[in-house]
Design a protein around this motif. Structure first.
Motif, PDB file in Angstrom:
ATOM      1  N   ARG A  20     -48.978 -82.122  11.098  1.00 37.08           N
ATOM      2  CA  ARG A  20     -48.928 -80.811  11.757  1.00 37.08           C
ATOM      3  C   ARG A  20     -50.119 -79.941  11.353  1.00 37.08           C
ATOM      4  N   LYS A  21     -50.543 -80.037  10.087  1.00 40.86           N
ATOM      5  CA  LYS A  21     -51.623 -79.191   9.593  1.00 40.86           C
ATOM      6  C   LYS A  21     -53.004 -79.845   9.691  1.00 40.86           C
ATOM      7  N   SER A  22     -53.034 -81.120  10.054  1.00 37.03           N
ATOM      8  CA  SER A  22     -54.315 -81.814  10.180  1.00 37.03           C
ATOM      9  C   SER A  22     -55.103 -81.271  11.355  1.00 37.03           C
ATOM     10  N   PHE A  23     -56.403 -81.103  11.164  1.00 39.69           N
ATOM     11  CA  PHE A  23     -57.245 -80.617  12.268  1.00 39.69           C
ATOM     12  C   PHE A  23     -57.291 -81.649  13.394  1.00 39.69           C
ATOM     13  N   ASN A  24     -57.021 -82.929  13.070  1.00 39.27           N
ATOM     14  CA  ASN A  24     -57.043 -83.986  14.075  1.00 39.27           C
ATOM     15  C   ASN A  24     -55.655 -84.595  14.301  1.00 39.27           C
ATOM     16  N   GLY A  25     -54.610 -83.848  13.960  1.00 38.39           N
ATOM     17  CA  GLY A  25     -53.252 -84.368  14.112  1.00 38.39           C
ATOM     18  C   GLY A  25     -52.908 -84.692  15.557  1.00 38.39           C
ATOM     19  N   LEU A  26     -52.258 -85.808  15.765  1.00 37.86           N
ATOM     20  CA  LEU A  26     -51.832 -86.244  17.094  1.00 37.86           C
ATOM     21  C   LEU A  26     -50.344 -86.582  17.065  1.00 37.86           C
ATOM     22  N   VAL A  27     -49.677 -86.389  18.175  1.00 34.63           N
ATOM     23  CA  VAL A  27     -48.239 -86.620  18.251  1.00 34.63           C
ATOM     24  C   VAL A  27     -47.874 -88.054  17.892  1.00 34.63           C
ATOM     25  N   TYR A  28     -48.772 -89.000  18.184  1.00 37.01           N
ATOM     26  CA  TYR A  28     -48.486 -90.414  17.893  1.00 37.01           C
ATOM     27  C   TYR A  28     -48.205 -90.666  16.410  1.00 37.01           C
ATOM     28  N   ALA A  29     -48.719 -89.787  15.550  1.00 42.05           N
ATOM     29  CA  ALA A  29     -48.649 -90.034  14.105  1.00 42.05           C
ATOM     30  C   ALA A  29     -47.455 -89.377  13.428  1.00 42.05           C
ATOM     31  N   TYR A  30     -46.660 -88.589  14.162  1.00 46.85           N
ATOM     32  CA  TYR A  30     -45.461 -88.021  13.549  1.00 46.85           C
ATOM     33  C   TYR A  30     -44.488 -89.145  13.178  1.00 46.85           C
ATOM     34  N   SER A  31     -43.728 -88.936  12.127  1.00 47.36           N
ATOM     35  CA  SER A  31     -42.828 -89.988  11.641  1.00 47.36           C
ATOM     36  C   SER A  31     -41.803 -90.399  12.689  1.00 47.36           C
ATOM     37  N   TRP A  32     -41.269 -89.434  13.444  1.00 46.10           N
ATOM     38  CA  TRP A  32     -40.252 -89.766  14.453  1.00 46.10           C
ATOM     39  C   TRP A  32     -40.839 -90.627  15.561  1.00 46.10           C
ATOM     40  N   TYR A  33     -42.098 -90.370  15.916  1.00 40.51           N
ATOM     41  CA  TYR A  33     -42.760 -91.151  16.963  1.00 40.51           C
ATOM     42  C   TYR A  33     -42.987 -92.582  16.477  1.00 40.51           C
ATOM     43  N   LEU A  34     -43.518 -92.707  15.262  1.00 38.88           N
ATOM     44  CA  LEU A  34     -43.765 -94.031  14.692  1.00 38.88           C
ATOM     45  C   LEU A  34     -42.471 -94.817  14.509  1.00 38.88           C
ATOM     46  N   ASP A  35     -41.400 -94.129  14.109  1.00 39.56           N
ATOM     47  CA  ASP A  35     -40.110 -94.799  13.925  1.00 39.56           C
ATOM     48  C   ASP A  35     -39.619 -95.444  15.223  1.00 39.56           C
ATOM     49  N   ILE A  36     -39.934 -94.816  16.359  1.00 33.38           N
ATOM     50  CA  ILE A  36     -39.480 -95.348  17.648  1.00 33.38           C
ATOM     51  C   ILE A  36     -40.340 -96.516  18.100  1.00 33.38           C
ATOM     52  N   VAL A  37     -41.660 -96.382  17.957  1.00 36.98           N
ATOM     53  CA  VAL A  37     -42.545 -97.414  18.503  1.00 36.98           C
ATOM     54  C   VAL A  37     -42.725 -98.605  17.581  1.00 36.98           C
ATOM     55  N   HIS A  38     -42.407 -98.437  16.288  1.00 36.37           N
ATOM     56  CA  HIS A  38     -42.600 -99.555  15.353  1.00 36.37           C
ATOM     57  C   HIS A  38     -41.667 -99.420  14.148  1.00 36.37           C
ATOM     58  N   ASP A  39     -40.853-100.422  13.938  1.00 34.94           N
ATOM     59  CA  ASP A  39     -39.914-100.413  12.812  1.00 34.94           C
ATOM     60  C   ASP A  39     -40.655-100.507  11.479  1.00 34.94           C
ATOM     61  N   THR A 219     -44.789 -88.211  36.347  1.00 34.04           N
ATOM     62  CA  THR A 219     -45.554 -88.339  35.109  1.00 34.04           C
ATOM     63  C   THR A 219     -44.756 -87.754  33.948  1.00 34.04           C
ATOM     64  N   PHE A 220     -45.035 -88.289  32.767  1.00 36.11           N
ATOM     65  CA  PHE A 220     -44.451 -87.731  31.547  1.00 36.11           C
ATOM     66  C   PHE A 220     -45.587 -87.318  30.630  1.00 36.11           C
ATOM     67  N   PHE A 221     -45.537 -86.056  30.191  1.00 36.39           N
ATOM     68  CA  PHE A 221     -46.557 -85.518  29.301  1.00 36.39           C
ATOM     69  C   PHE A 221     -45.958 -85.258  27.914  1.00 36.39           C
ATOM     70  N   LEU A 222     -46.727 -85.581  26.895  1.00 37.39           N
ATOM     71  CA  LEU A 222     -46.413 -85.200  25.525  1.00 37.39           C
ATOM     72  C   LEU A 222     -47.113 -83.886  25.231  1.00 37.39           C
ATOM     73  N   LYS A 223     -46.423 -82.978  24.549  1.00 38.32           N
ATOM     74  CA  LYS A 223     -47.004 -81.690  24.181  1.00 38.32           C
ATOM     75  C   LYS A 223     -47.076 -81.597  22.657  1.00 38.32           C
ATOM     76  N   SER A 224     -48.294 -81.458  22.140  1.00 39.15           N
ATOM     77  CA  SER A 224     -48.464 -81.371  20.700  1.00 39.15           C
ATOM     78  C   SER A 224     -49.685 -80.528  20.393  1.00 39.15           C
ATOM     79  N   LYS A 225     -49.496 -79.516  19.537  1.00 41.37           N
ATOM     80  CA  LYS A 225     -50.560 -78.576  19.226  1.00 41.37           C
ATOM     81  C   LYS A 225     -51.111 -78.021  20.536  1.00 41.37           C
ATOM     82  N   ASN A 226     -52.394 -78.220  20.777  1.00 42.01           N
ATOM     83  CA  ASN A 226     -52.998 -77.674  22.000  1.00 42.01           C
ATOM     84  C   ASN A 226     -53.275 -78.785  23.011  1.00 42.01           C
TER      85      ASN A 226
END
Length: 311
Positions: A20-39, A219-226
């Motif tokens: 969340r605080k990373s200047f290059n943070g992306l939604v793909y890297a949140y723990s909940w997202y990773l938990d879904i796409v890869h065990d 279409t489905f859009f992800l919303k994260s930061k800006n």
């Protein structure tokens, strides 16, 4: 100090705070997202979660390897502060040696020197929506303007917050028929991902309906930061005739214009799709993909051949 952390030992609260605080943070890297796409993904962590790098690994035929999960365009190193090629290189050097084959994609802020990897650069397209709609639309290509004019002949209607499975169904019945590598499991992951994003206020689904009230594009859009990330879409033959996808994207641009939002088209290396995205005035950027084959000789050429055949 960079350390290797197994899935069960990751502090997910600290992890998500870092993303969340990373200047290059992306939604793909949140723990909940990773938990879904890869065990049970593992990670490299520096200090008190000042910088992190997800490791999406697996094991098959006795071989441990890193790969890029479906529905994840970019991962790599995420940082709350300074990030140099040297720092990125330190993370890559700390990837455990038991990963014998690595085929991953970093993010566009990760500048990668050789570090023993073969580096491939993938294309993405971004459109800054801070200007007025009129200024943005003035930069549309001639073809995009023509498509938008064509869509006006068909009395199309845009609906927000349609059901994600409607878009999945539209995709499966059309373009999905030619994607044999997509299994029921992949579609299940996608649906779970979309509903989780909606629940967290980080996802929104749009649909275009014909005059007969039939869904022809979605279409489905992800919303994260800006960022507003174009994660997934579906369209039928009617959409190709009535330019429904152009109508949909233009409508979203109109809705978010004058906001500090970047429309991230999430690609594409496909020249035809890249041309479509550039038609809205999007700028091309690149992000690195890394390949490293540390397999013993009998297996090494077979894995490289398999990778080439998958392209």
């Amino acid at each position: 100090m960079i350390r290797y952390v197994k899935y069960q030992d990751i502090d997910e609260t600290a992890w998500d705070k870092c993303i969340r605080k990373s200047f290059n943070g992306l939604v793909y890297a949140y723990s909940w997202y990773l938990d879904i796409v890869h065990d049970e993904w593992d990670a490299l962590v520096e200090g008190d979660y000042e910088r992190v790098m997800p490791l999406t690994g697996n094991r098959k035929w006795g071989i441990s390897y890193l790969f890029q999960p479906y529905f994840v365009q970019q991962l790599g190193v995420f940082s709350k502060n300074l990030l140099t090629p040297e720092i990125t290189g330190d993370f890559l050097k700390n990837i455990p040696a038991h990963y014998r084959y690595i085929d991953i994609r970093m993010n566009s802020f990760n500048k990668v020197d050789d570090e023993g990897f073969t580096v491939f650069y993938h294309k993405n397209h971004l459109l800054d929506l801070i200007n007025s709609y009129e200024k943005i639309a003035a930069r549309y290509s001639t073809q995009t303007k023509r498509n938008l004019k064509n869509s006006g002949k068909y009395k199309l209607t845009l609906m927000k917050n349609i059901k994600p499975e409607s878009i999945v169904k539209l995709f499966r019945e059309n373009r999905g028929k030619g994607l044999a590598k997509w299994s029921d499991r992949h579609y299940s992951i996608l649906r779970t991902l979309m509903y989780a994003a909606i629940y967290k206020g980080m996802g929104v689904a749009y649909g275009v309906f014909s005059e007969r009230n039939e869904l022809c594009a979605g279409t489905f859009f992800l919303k994260s930061k800006n960022r507003l990330i174009f994660l997934f879409s579906g369209a039928d033959e009617a959409a190709r005739q009535n330019s429904a996808m152009t109508f949909l994207i233009d409508s979203v641009i109109r809705a978010y214009a004058r906001h500090q939002v970047v429309l991230d088209f999430e690609g594409s290396d496909n020249p035809q799709l890249a041309r479509f995205y550039r038609g809205f005035g999007a700028s091309e950027i690149t992000y690195p993909g890394l390949l490293l084959n540390r397999l013993p000789f009998p297996l090494r050429p077979l894995l490289d051949l398999r990778r080439k055949l998958k392209k």
